[in-house]
Scaffold this motif. Structure first.
Motif: not given
Length: 243
Positions: A170-193
């Motif tokens: 559950a924590l992983y889901a929450a922290f993954e959302l934080r990274s995908d929304l606010w971490n530009g380096a992570t967001r650019s290569v994420s599944d959401a991207s």
């Protein structure tokens, strides 16, 4: 506390789940939880792999890295909807794994079978799809640890381990959302991207949607799983009243 069906929640287990969530949150950046992070990343990548196979694609390899990143390299199935399903499977795969972990452990009393299944699943994924020595070593080493836990831990210990793994998911889901929304380096290569490139929906919307779905799934399964029953493993319940 009663659920809509009239059954009572086991306050002992609910309280323990909340404590474990707090512990995981507090120690999230500690090296002590590094193996757990890699385990959830492997579950995430396995979700992509299974969705690829079910949709008619082919999996080449899965890789994990010491920096807690992972990748599933595959020949994707044709069709936009199939590819959306594959890209989305990582987000919800780990949540479903945690949800079924709770359900099988506390609702159906399959606590040891859950760990055995996780042990075998990791070993199979490692042998078939590990793309490097580090990934293979992690899969086989973690499979061994889970197998030994299933065999030698007492029932209460198995319950505690399974509950902690579910909380960490559950924590992983929450922290993954934080990274995908606010971490530009992570967001650019994420599944959401990747989903944003495939559809008109922006990456932040995909990250929010699947993280919300993941947390809702975990919440619903936790509510169902943590209803009061005769606690055979943890050995106590804080609920009161007649049974």
């Amino acid at each position: 506390m009663q659920t809509s069906s009239g059954s009572k929640l086991d306050f002992g287990r609910v309280a323990l789940l909340l404590v474990l969530l707090g512990v995981g949150w507090y120690f999230w950046d500690s090296p002590a939880v590094w193996p757990l992070k890699l385990l959830v990343v492997m579950v995430h990548e396995s979700g992509h792999a299974l969705a690829t196979l079910l949709a008619g694609g082919a999996v080449d390899r899965i890789t994990l890295a010491a920096n807690e990143s992972g990748a599933c390299l595959a020949h994707l199935p044709t069709g936009m909807m199939a590819q959306v399903a594959v890209y989305s499977a990582g987000y919800v795969g780990s949540a479903l794994a945690g949800a079924f972990l709770l359900l099988a452990t506390f609702r159906f009393r399959l606590r040891r079978l859950v760990l055995v299944a996780a042990c075998l699943g990791l070993a199979v994924m490692g042998v078939l799809y590990a793309g490097d020595g580090f990934t293979l070593a992690f899969c086989m080493g973690t499979a061994l640890v889970l197998g030994l836990a299933a065999k030698y831990l007492p029932d209460g210990g198995v319950d505690m381990l399974n509950l902690f793994l579910a909380a960490f998911t559950a924590l992983y889901a929450a922290f993954e959302l934080r990274s995908d929304l606010w971490n530009g380096a992570t967001r650019s290569v994420s599944d959401a991207s990747l989903l944003a490139d495939l559809t008109p929906v922006p990456s932040w919307a995909w990250a929010s949607l699947w993280s919300l779905v993941s947390l809702v799934l975990l919440g619903l399964f936790a509510r169902w799983s943590l209803r009061a029953a005769r606690p055979e493993g943890l050995g106590y319940s804080l609920t009161s009243g007649r049974r």
